[in-house]
Design a protein around this motif. Structure first.
Motif: not given
Length: 94
Positions: A22-47
Motif C-alpha cells: 500500500x505504501x509503495x502504490x501511494x502516489x501522495x508519498x515522496x518517492x524515497x519513502x516509496x522506494x524504501x518500502x519497495x526495498x522492505x517488501x523485497x526483503x520479506x521471505x518469498x514463502x
C-alpha cells in the motif's frame, strides 16, 4: 516450530506485505519513502505469502495437486492411504 507458530508468522508477514504494498502504490508519498518500502517488501521471505503457504503440501512442500481438505499432495495422500494410515479412507473396488 509448531503449526500455530508458523501460521502466526505467516499472518505477521502477510500484514507487513500488505502495508508495504500500500505504501509503495501511494502516489501522495515522496518517492524515497516509496522506494524504501519497495526495498522492505523485497526483503520479506518469498514463502511468506499467505497463498503460497496455503496451497502447499504440509509434508512434502509440493505446490501442485494439493487436496485442500487434507492439506497434502496427491502423492503423499496415496502413499498414506495405501498404508492404511488415514482413517476412513479405503481404496475403491467394484
Amino acid at each position: 516450530m509448531s503449526v500455530s507458530e508458523e501460521n502466526a508468522n505467516i499472518r505477521d508477514h502477510h500484514r507487513r506485505r500488505n502495508l508495504y504494498k500500500a505504501l509503495c502504490k501511494d502516489p501522495s508519498l515522496p518517492s524515497d519513502l516509496r522506494e524504501e518500502n519497495r526495498f522492505k517488501l523485497s526483503k520479506l521471505p518469498g514463502n511468506s505469502s499467505f497463498t503460497r503457504v496455503r496451497n502447499s503440501c504440509i509434508f512434502s512442500g509440493r505446490a501442485r495437486a494439493v487436496y485442500e481438505t487434507f492439506r497434502m499432495s496427491r502423492i503423499v495422500f496415496r502413499s498414506l492411504a495405501s498404508k492404511g494410515m488415514l482413517n476412513g479412507v479405503k481404496k475403491a473396488s467394484w
